[in-house]
Design a protein around this motif. Structure first.
Motif, PDB file in Angstrom:
ATOM      1  N   GLN A 101       6.106  10.967  12.887  1.00 21.81           N
ATOM      2  CA  GLN A 101       6.341   9.870  11.932  1.00 21.81           C
ATOM      3  C   GLN A 101       7.576  10.359  11.126  1.00 21.81           C
ATOM      4  O   GLN A 101       7.642  11.423  10.599  1.00 21.81           O
ATOM      5  CB  GLN A 101       5.276   9.747  11.344  1.00 21.81           C
TER       6      GLN A 101
ATOM      7  N   THR B 220       9.244   9.556   7.513  1.00 27.33           N
ATOM      8  CA  THR B 220       8.897   9.317   6.246  1.00 27.33           C
ATOM      9  C   THR B 220      10.277   8.974   5.387  1.00 27.33           C
ATOM     10  O   THR B 220      11.039   9.938   5.368  1.00 27.33           O
ATOM     11  CB  THR B 220       8.134  10.268   5.812  1.00 27.33           C
TER      12      THR B 220
ATOM     13  N   TRP C 218       3.306   2.249  -0.768  1.00 30.36           N
ATOM     14  CA  TRP C 218       3.496   2.549   0.652  1.00 30.36           C
ATOM     15  C   TRP C 218       3.460   1.462   1.812  1.00 30.36           C
ATOM     16  O   TRP C 218       2.935   0.355   1.331  1.00 30.36           O
ATOM     17  CB  TRP C 218       2.733   3.833   1.120  1.00 30.36           C
TER      18      TRP C 218
ATOM     19  N   ALA D  62       4.498   0.833   6.256  1.00 29.60           N
ATOM     20  CA  ALA D  62       4.772   1.464   7.546  1.00 29.60           C
ATOM     21  C   ALA D  62       5.238   0.258   8.471  1.00 29.60           C
ATOM     22  O   ALA D  62       4.907  -0.886   8.448  1.00 29.60           O
ATOM     23  CB  ALA D  62       3.615   2.322   8.062  1.00 29.60           C
TER      24      ALA D  62
ATOM     25  N   TYR E 263       7.297   5.652   8.009  1.00 22.97           N
ATOM     26  CA  TYR E 263       6.400   5.328   6.723  1.00 22.97           C
ATOM     27  C   TYR E 263       7.502   5.289   5.711  1.00 22.97           C
ATOM     28  O   TYR E 263       8.269   6.336   5.481  1.00 22.97           O
ATOM     29  CB  TYR E 263       5.682   6.724   6.869  1.00 22.97           C
TER      30      TYR E 263
END
Length: 142
Positions: free
Chosen positions: A8, A10, A56, A58, A70
Motif C-alpha cells: 500500500q 500512503t 483518511w 483510500a 491510502y
C-alpha cells in the motif's frame, strides 16, 4: 521466511478524500465500498467523532493488481521534495516522438484535474514529464 504479497502506498495530506479522488482519475482507480455497516461514505463519516471525520480515504485498482493508495490527514503541510514518488507509466515501450506524444497527451488530460506540470526531461529518445498532484506531491509521467 514470509513473502510480501501486496503493498500500500500512503500519502500524508491535508484533504484525503479530495486527493484520493484525484488519483482515481489519474490511474483509473476506484473508491472502495464503505466499511461494513455503512451504505455510503457520507454515512460512515457522519458516524465518526468530529475530529476523526475525513481523517483518511483510500482508492484501489479495480483489477486488484496495482497497490492500494491510502491518504491520511496530517496537520503539517508539504515543505520539501518527496523522497518517494509515483511514476505513472503511460509511455512504456515507446521511444522518441511517439513516447513524447503519449506523455504530452496524458499531461494535457491531467492539467484540468488540477495537476501541475513542472518540467519535461527529453533527450530525443527517452522522455519523462515531472508533475505535481493537487497538494504539490511530485509524480512523473513515464
Amino acid at each position: 521466511m514470509s513473502t510480501i504479497k501486496k503493498v500500500q502506498v500512503t500519502f500524508d495530506c491535508a484533504d484525503p478524500e479530495r486527493l484520493a479522488r484525484f488519483w482515481c482519475e489519474v490511474l483509473g482507480y476506484e473508491v472502495p465500498s464503505p466499511p461494513d455497516g455503512f451504505a455510503t461514505w457520507d454515512a460512515y463519516h457522519a458516524a465518526q467523532p468530529e475530529e476523526e471525520r475525513g481523517a483518511w480515504f483510500a482508492c484501489q485498482d479495480p483489477s486488484g493488481v496495482g497497490p492500494r493508495l491510502y491518504f491520511q490527514r496530517v496537520p503539517e503541510g508539504k515543505v520539501v521534495k518527496n523522497r518517494v514518488h509515483l511514476d505513472v507509466r503511460v509511455g512504456t515501450g515507446l521511444r522518441g516522438e511517439e513516447r513524447l506524444a503519449a506523455l504530452e497527451a496524458e499531461c494535457a488530460r491531467l492539467l484540468p484535474l488540477g495537476a501541475v506540470r513542472e518540467r519535461l526531461l527529453y533527450d530525443e529518445d527517452d522522455a519523462c514529464i515531472v508533475m505535481q498532484d493537487i497538494e504539490g506531491n511530485e509524480f512523473c509521467l513515464d
